[in-house]
Design an enzyme around this catalytic site. Structure first.
Site, PDB file in Angstrom:
ATOM      1  N   LYS A   5       8.704   6.416  -8.811  1.00 51.18           N
ATOM      2  CA  LYS A   5       7.876   6.290  -7.658  1.00 51.18           C
ATOM      3  C   LYS A   5       6.422   5.430  -7.873  1.00 51.18           C
ATOM      4  CE  LYS A   5       8.483   5.736  -2.830  1.00 51.18           C
ATOM      5  NZ  LYS A   5       7.492   4.443  -3.045  1.00 51.18           N
ATOM      6  N   SER A  50       1.776   6.717  -1.608  1.00 45.62           N
ATOM      7  CA  SER A  50       3.606   6.884  -1.467  1.00 45.62           C
ATOM      8  C   SER A  50       4.381   7.966  -2.277  1.00 45.62           C
ATOM      9  CB  SER A  50       4.129   5.759  -1.372  1.00 45.62           C
ATOM     10  OG  SER A  50       3.605   5.415   0.124  1.00 45.62           O
ATOM     11  N   LYS A  68       6.045  10.852  -1.424  1.00 47.42           N
ATOM     12  CA  LYS A  68       7.733  10.768  -1.495  1.00 47.42           C
ATOM     13  C   LYS A  68       8.532  11.846  -2.074  1.00 47.42           C
ATOM     14  CE  LYS A  68       7.253   6.909   1.915  1.00 47.42           C
ATOM     15  NZ  LYS A  68       5.890   5.847   1.521  1.00 47.42           N
ATOM     16  N   SER A  85      10.011   2.652  -0.164  1.00 46.37           N
ATOM     17  CA  SER A  85       9.119   3.322   0.459  1.00 46.37           C
ATOM     18  C   SER A  85       8.766   3.516   1.694  1.00 46.37           C
ATOM     19  CB  SER A  85       7.903   2.924  -0.347  1.00 46.37           C
ATOM     20  OG  SER A  85       6.547   3.512  -0.660  1.00 46.37           O
TER      21      SER A  85
END
Length: 387
Positions: free
Chosen positions: A224, A62, A65, A117
């Site tokens: 992140k 993720s 992202k 997320s």
């Protein structure tokens, strides 16, 4: 005799440690990390401060992202409401809680990607920006090339597994460096929680950040988290201490929180906040003035750069401006920017201001009474073209 020798030796060691520069007396020890790949870079220059297999292409889950959010923010219209694509949000894994018919904004989707997320948020953002996930993946790869991500290929906007989908720790660090230049991105990813309104009809709710490092490590302000069975635990973070900023990436790391803390403790011992060695004078040509050039200045504030390099000659400086300025020019008027480069990467841009007043040239011809003379006419014509 032995006691006397011991005393003399101890005194010598103390004297050496006092006289020796701190960088030599206390040499920072590189941390041992459990990540399959890791890198620590200067947020200013992109210099690699620490790395382990940092160029190896791996799945990055993720943390993908980061790119999806950046592109969504850059697409504009962040607070315009629309209905999410009902098919796009039908996706497995983490979610921001989108349901069919929900009314959202791009800003809300960005928060949904960076905090909980949400894979649903990533897919919805991709369709909102490009019309389809496939077209959005093309946009992701085009942007990656612009950033200089040479070992990256995007297939999914969420980071769920896709054939060939992957990146390197170095590439992800460069992506984070680019994304953090966006103030809205930086604000969102540094938030522990955000209150948003979305739904059908929209109602207020809170989203919480999965990035525990925000409260575990001094100075951390992003970026992140990520996890899939194939990628393992992935983490991209950024940290600021004493005016210096570093970016850290670990891929496939079972001990990512502690590894990032250890890498920052090492990195901030290695890098320094150095003053840029700027050229003494800058000039821009002047049209219609009593002088031919305007002297420029960066202002009174020193320009500091976080770097591990001892040689500031590695940095280059270029004045970015129009071909010339038009008289009159007032003291302190911004006329250009100074671009500071480290290798092929831009470090920052600094405003350049006029140093002094530069009046227009006085003419005795009739033209001087008519729209400011010859140069005044040129300025007027060009102004109408570029207005």
């Amino acid at each position: 005799m032995k006691r006397l020798t011991t005393i003399i030796t101890a005194a010598a060691v103390i004297a050496i440690s006092v006289l020796m520069p701190q960088s030599e007396a206390l040499c920072a020890e590189k941390p041992a990390v459990s990540a399959k790949a890791a890198v620590l870079i200067s947020a200013d220059t992109g210099e690699v401060v620490y790395s382990v297999n940092s160029d190896e292409k791996l799945p990055m889950a993720s943390t993908t992202k980061i790119m999806t959010t950046l592109l969504c923010l850059e697409s504009g219209g962040l607070h315009e409401e629309f209905t999410v694509d009902s098919e796009a949000i039908k996706v497995e894994g983490s979610s921001m809680g989108l349901q069919e018919g929900d009314i959202v904004t791009k800003y809300a989707l960005c928060c949904g990607m960076l905090l909980p997320s949400g894979n649903d948020a990533a897919n919805a953002a991709a369709v909102a920006v490009s019309g389809s996930i496939e077209e959005f993946a093309k946009l992701m790869n085009e942007r990656a090339k612009q950033i200089g991500m040479t070992r990256t290929f995007f297939v999914t906007p969420s980071g769920l597994d896709g054939e060939g989908h992957g990146s390197s720790a170095c590439d992800m660090a460069l992506l984070a460096r680019e994304a953090l230049k966006n103030e809205i991105f930086r604000e969102i990813c540094s938030s522990e929680s955000i209150k948003l309104s979305f739904g059908n009809p929209p109602f207020e709710r809170w989203l919480s950040n999965t990035n525990k490092l925000l409260t575990m490590c001094e100075g951390t302000y992003g970026v992140k988290t990520g996890f899939t069975d194939d990628a393992g635990r992935c983490l991209v973070s950024a940290c600021e201490r004493d005016g210096m900023e570093l970016i850290c990436v670990t891929l496939n790391d079972k001990n990512d929180w502690n590894d990032h803390i250890a890498m920052y403790d090492y990195g901030f011992d290695v890098v320094e906040r150095r003053m840029a060695e700027l050229p003494e004078e800058y000039f821009i040509d002047l049209a219609g003035g009593e002088c031919e050039q305007v002297k420029l200045t960066t202002g009174a504030e020193p320009i500091n750069i976080t770097t591990a390099s001892d040689d500031m000659s590695d940095f280059t400086y270029t004045v970015l401006s129009s071909p010339f300025a038009y008289a009159p020019v007032n003291n302190g008027e911004q006329l250009a920017e100074l671009q500071i480069m480290y290798g092929d990467r831009e470090v920052k841009r600094v405003p350049l201001y006029a140093c002094g007043n530069y009046p227009a040239k006085v003419s005795n011809t009739d033209d001087s009474k008519d729209s400011g003379g010859f140069f005044g006419k040129i300025k007027s014509i060009l102004g109408s073209i570029f207005s």
